[in-house]
Scaffold this motif. Structure first.
Motif, short mmCIF file in Angstrom:
data_model
loop_
_atom_site.label_atom_id
_atom_site.label_comp_id
_atom_site.label_asym_id
_atom_site.label_seq_id
_atom_site.Cartn_x
_atom_site.Cartn_y
_atom_site.Cartn_z
N SER A 111 0.83 -1.20 0.00
CA SER A 111 0.00 0.00 0.00
C SER A 111 0.87 1.26 0.00
CB SER A 111 -0.93 0.00 1.21
OG SER A 111 -1.77 -1.13 1.21
N ILE A 112 1.90 1.28 0.86
CA ILE A 112 2.80 2.44 0.90
C ILE A 112 3.52 2.61 -0.44
CG2 ILE A 112 4.85 3.40 2.00
CD1 ILE A 112 3.96 2.06 4.59
N PHE A 113 3.94 1.51 -1.03
CA PHE A 113 4.63 1.57 -2.33
C PHE A 113 3.69 2.11 -3.40
CE2 PHE A 113 5.86 -0.36 -6.38
CZ PHE A 113 7.18 0.08 -6.47
N ALA A 114 2.43 1.64 -3.39
CA ALA A 114 1.46 2.11 -4.38
C ALA A 114 1.16 3.59 -4.19
CB ALA A 114 0.19 1.28 -4.29
N LEU A 115 1.02 4.05 -2.94
CA LEU A 115 0.76 5.47 -2.68
C LEU A 115 1.94 6.33 -3.13
CD1 LEU A 115 -0.88 5.29 0.87
CD2 LEU A 115 -2.01 5.88 -1.28
N SER A 116 3.15 5.83 -2.94
CA SER A 116 4.33 6.58 -3.33
C SER A 116 4.47 6.66 -4.85
CB SER A 116 5.58 5.94 -2.72
OG SER A 116 6.75 6.61 -3.15
N GLN A 117 4.28 5.53 -5.53
CA GLN A 117 4.46 5.50 -6.98
C GLN A 117 3.31 6.21 -7.71
OE1 GLN A 117 7.23 4.37 -8.58
NE2 GLN A 117 8.04 4.15 -6.50
N VAL A 139 2.80 11.96 14.11
CA VAL A 139 3.33 10.85 13.31
C VAL A 139 2.64 10.80 11.95
CG1 VAL A 139 3.55 8.34 13.18
CG2 VAL A 139 4.01 9.52 15.34
N THR A 140 1.33 11.04 11.92
CA THR A 140 0.59 11.01 10.67
C THR A 140 1.06 12.11 9.73
OG1 THR A 140 -1.34 10.12 11.81
CG2 THR A 140 -1.72 11.09 9.65
N VAL A 141 1.22 13.32 10.26
CA VAL A 141 1.70 14.43 9.44
C VAL A 141 3.10 14.15 8.91
CG1 VAL A 141 2.35 16.87 9.48
CG2 VAL A 141 0.22 16.14 10.55
N THR A 142 3.96 13.60 9.75
CA THR A 142 5.32 13.27 9.32
C THR A 142 5.32 12.20 8.24
OG1 THR A 142 6.10 13.79 11.56
CG2 THR A 142 7.59 12.56 10.13
N PHE A 143 4.48 11.19 8.41
CA PHE A 143 4.41 10.11 7.41
C PHE A 143 3.95 10.62 6.06
CE2 PHE A 143 1.59 7.06 5.25
CZ PHE A 143 2.51 6.08 4.94
N TRP A 144 2.87 11.41 6.04
CA TRP A 144 2.37 11.91 4.78
C TRP A 144 3.29 12.95 4.19
CZ3 TRP A 144 -1.10 9.63 1.89
CH2 TRP A 144 -2.00 8.73 2.48
N TRP A 194 6.56 12.74 4.36
CA TRP A 194 7.57 11.89 3.72
C TRP A 194 7.04 11.27 2.44
CZ3 TRP A 194 6.99 6.38 3.62
CH2 TRP A 194 8.06 5.71 3.02
N LEU A 195 5.75 10.98 2.40
CA LEU A 195 5.17 10.28 1.25
C LEU A 195 4.82 11.24 0.12
CD1 LEU A 195 4.41 7.30 0.65
CD2 LEU A 195 2.08 7.87 1.31
#
Length: 379
Positions: A36-42, A321-326, A328-329
């Protein structure tokens, strides 16, 4: 007569299947999260406009329904909303372009003035800098056998020109999708209710969709009004301090404040740099950003928690953590959509019993106890 021999009690063998199944289950969950993270990033270039369009449609949904009550056709109301949004965006770009053009034309003079001001500030530390330069000269070698590596890269303007078509395409795609979403009215809610198998699920789906839209619309509209008020306050403060283009600082404060944490820091840095160039006394480079910091602190610590915090009631650690994750993404856009997405997930957890534990984890401290007291009072 021989007594029958009793067989020793058999030891209970541990069945490895449950442990193995649990292991494979967690491996599957981990692979799903990674995919899921890979798909969101790509798929960032495709997904970002879609997410922004859906969020904007929820913001303007109450306005669209109000226009529907006035018997305005949905297509006309959607064109009116999107046209107003586009006009506001173009006005903002024009307001920011005027001082930016002047700064670009006077870039060399501004650079010289910044160097002069920085030299005055760094005067007490000149001895340390000179010692550092001597140390570097001692370790530097001019031997022809030593290979030197020179890093060459494109200029900032060239990179901006390369990125501009992609950003423009995403902006146009967002507006077009927003136009279709507003023109379709409540079609998505009707389709969602229609595909549910029984009446209970239909009712729950409609309630979840309405609750998510209500909370997101209220949150985004409230944040927009608060940021507009902050922009007006910053404009007046910069005008009182004698800063050039005070309205531009108001626009910067309004836009940057949609980005949690880093938005205020960016506005403070811009105010400090402009003050450093504008005034002869170096102290203004601390006073001006200090005033900007005071206004953003008042907004972030008192005004926004009072008007928004009571309705959201989110875990502050989870928010960070959510803000930091998004971030980064999806970089800056991810920071903007992080909190609305978290609000949507928390609202979904409140209506689905299997996700109640996750909803309690996302809530602020003692929020579950307050909800329990509220349920007891209602019953």
């Amino acid at each position: 007569m021989a007594q029958p021999k009793h067989a020793p009690p058999a030891t209970r063998a541990t069945d490895p299947k449950p442990a193995s199944n649990a292991l494979w289950k967690w491996i599957g969950v981990g692979l799903f999260i990674y995919a899921s993270i890979f798909a969101l990033s790509q798929g960032r270039d495709f997904l970002v406009p879609i997410v922004l369009a859906f969020l904007l449609s929820m913001v303007f949904a109450p306005i669209r329904r109000l226009l529907d009550r006035w018997h305005l056709p949905p297509v006309l109301s959607s064109f009116l909303i999107v046209g107003t949004l586009l006009l506001g965006f173009l006005s903002t770009v024009a307001a920011l372009a005027m001082p930016a053009t002047g700064w670009i034309e006077n870039a060399s003079r501004i650079e010289q003035r910044v160097q002069k001001q920085l030299q005055e500030i760094s005067g007490p530390f000149s001895g340390i800098f000179e010692a550092n330069e001597r140390l570097q000269s001692m370790t530097r070698t001019d031997s022809p056998n030593v290979q030197t590596v020179e890093i060459q890269g494109d200029s900032a303007a060239a990179r901006a020109l390369l990125v501009a078509p992609n950003v423009l395409a995403q902006f146009v795609f967002t507006l077009v999708l927003l136009l279709f979403l507003l023109a379709s009215g409540d079609m998505f809610y009707e389709k969602l209710v229609h595909v549910m198998p029984n009446f209970r699920d239909k009712r729950r789906a409609a309630q979840i969709a309405r609750d998510i839209e209500r909370k997101l619309s209220r949150y985004l509209l409230t944040i927009t009004l608060i940021n507009a008020g902050l922009g007006v306050a910053v404009t007046l403060a910069m005008w009182a301090l004698g800063m050039p283009y005070p309205g531009v600082f108001g626009v910067i404060a309004f836009l940057f404040n949609f980005i949690p944490y880093l938005g205020a820091l960016g506005g403070i840095a811009i105010a400090a740099m402009v003050a450093l160039v504008t005034f002869d006394w170096v102290g203004w480079a601390l006073i001006v950003p200090g005033v900007y910091f005071a206004l953003t602190t008042l907004e972030g610590q008192i005004i926004t928690p009072y008007f928004v915090g009571r309705s959201l009631r989110l875990n502050t650690v989870v928010v960070f953590v959510t803000v930091t994750f998004w971030a980064w993404l999806w970089s800056a856009v991810g920071m903007i959509v992080a909190l609305p997405l978290l609000v949507a997930v928390k609202t979904l957890c409140e209506h689905i019993e299997a996700l109640h534990n996750l909803g309690d984890f996302l809530s602020e401290r003692h929020a579950e106890l307050d909800d329990l007291k509220k349920d007891r009072q209602e019953h």
